[in-house]
Write a protein that holds these residues in place. Structure first.
Motif, PDB file in Angstrom:
ATOM      1  N   LEU A 139       0.858  -1.178   0.000  1.00  0.00           N
ATOM      2  CA  LEU A 139       0.000   0.000   0.000  1.00  0.00           C
ATOM      3  C   LEU A 139       0.895   1.230   0.000  1.00  0.00           C
ATOM      4  N   ARG A 140       0.352   2.322  -0.528  1.00  0.00           N
ATOM      5  CA  ARG A 140       1.053   3.591  -0.426  1.00  0.00           C
ATOM      6  C   ARG A 140       0.126   4.625   0.191  1.00  0.00           C
ATOM      7  N   LEU A 141       0.597   5.224   1.275  1.00  0.00           N
ATOM      8  CA  LEU A 141      -0.146   6.285   1.938  1.00  0.00           C
ATOM      9  C   LEU A 141       0.393   7.643   1.481  1.00  0.00           C
ATOM     10  N   SER A 142      -0.520   8.598   1.389  1.00  0.00           N
ATOM     11  CA  SER A 142      -0.139   9.968   1.047  1.00  0.00           C
ATOM     12  C   SER A 142      -0.704  10.914   2.088  1.00  0.00           C
ATOM     13  N   CYS A 143       0.004  12.008   2.299  1.00  0.00           N
ATOM     14  CA  CYS A 143      -0.462  13.038   3.228  1.00  0.00           C
ATOM     15  C   CYS A 143      -0.067  14.390   2.658  1.00  0.00           C
ATOM     16  N   ALA A 144      -1.079  15.201   2.354  1.00  0.00           N
ATOM     17  CA  ALA A 144      -0.835  16.513   1.761  1.00  0.00           C
ATOM     18  C   ALA A 144      -1.172  17.615   2.760  1.00  0.00           C
ATOM     19  N   ALA A 145      -0.249  18.553   2.894  1.00  0.00           N
ATOM     20  CA  ALA A 145      -0.484  19.723   3.735  1.00  0.00           C
ATOM     21  C   ALA A 145      -1.016  20.855   2.866  1.00  0.00           C
ATOM     22  N   SER A 146      -2.030  21.534   3.368  1.00  0.00           N
ATOM     23  CA  SER A 146      -2.600  22.646   2.614  1.00  0.00           C
ATOM     24  C   SER A 146      -2.816  23.828   3.532  1.00  0.00           C
ATOM     25  N   GLY A 147      -2.940  25.005   2.923  1.00  0.00           N
ATOM     26  CA  GLY A 147      -3.126  26.224   3.692  1.00  0.00           C
ATOM     27  C   GLY A 147      -1.955  27.165   3.472  1.00  0.00           C
ATOM     28  N   ARG A 148      -1.860  28.145   4.347  1.00  0.00           N
ATOM     29  CA  ARG A 148      -0.824  29.179   4.216  1.00  0.00           C
ATOM     30  C   ARG A 148       0.431  28.696   4.923  1.00  0.00           C
ATOM     31  N   ILE A 149       1.308  28.118   4.140  1.00  0.00           N
ATOM     32  CA  ILE A 149       2.503  27.459   4.654  1.00  0.00           C
ATOM     33  C   ILE A 149       3.746  28.177   4.150  1.00  0.00           C
ATOM     34  N   ILE A 150       4.639  28.475   5.083  1.00  0.00           N
ATOM     35  CA  ILE A 150       5.941  29.026   4.700  1.00  0.00           C
ATOM     36  C   ILE A 150       6.916  27.890   4.430  1.00  0.00           C
TER      37      ILE A 150
END
Length: 120
Positions: free
Chosen positions: A18-29
């Protein structure tokens, strides 16, 4: 608002992948360390793998040689490739990240969790 969104969990037979993904979103520096943790019923949450901003990684002994963590900085995304899965890998997997937001504050975030079940 900064958030982490995970995907990729599911049911797989022993020996599968299996491959897991995790995406961060929003106002990121910037994003410093990103990692994956897991928690099985009745157990404490444990670190599975982490990848630091420079690319160095560390793994739990139980997953070394079977799991690979990687990240795509352009997409603010971290991945966990899991092979040779075992029933004992069954758990809820959580993404974690140290993020500097657009207020230049460092915050530590958790994803909502994704279930991985290894069973025949």
């Amino acid at each position: 608002q900064v958030q982490l969104v995970e995907s990729g969990g599911g049911l797989v037979q022993p020996g599968g992948s299996l491959r897991l993904s995790c995406a961060a979103s929003g106002r990121i520096i910037s994003i410093q360390t990103m990692g994956w943790y897991r928690q099985a019923p009745g157990n404490q949450r444990e670190l599975v793998a982490a990848i630091h901003s420079g690319g160095s990684t560390n793994y739990a002994d139980s997953v070394k040689g079977r799991f690979t963590i990687s990240r795509d900085n352009a997409k603010n995304t971290v991945y966990l490739q899991m092979i040779s899965l075992k029933p004992e890998d069954t758990a809820v997997y959580y993404c974690n990240a140290d993020i500097v937001n657009n207020d230049y504050r460092q915050i530590n975030l958790w994803g909502q969790g994704t279930q991985v079940t290894v069973s025949s």
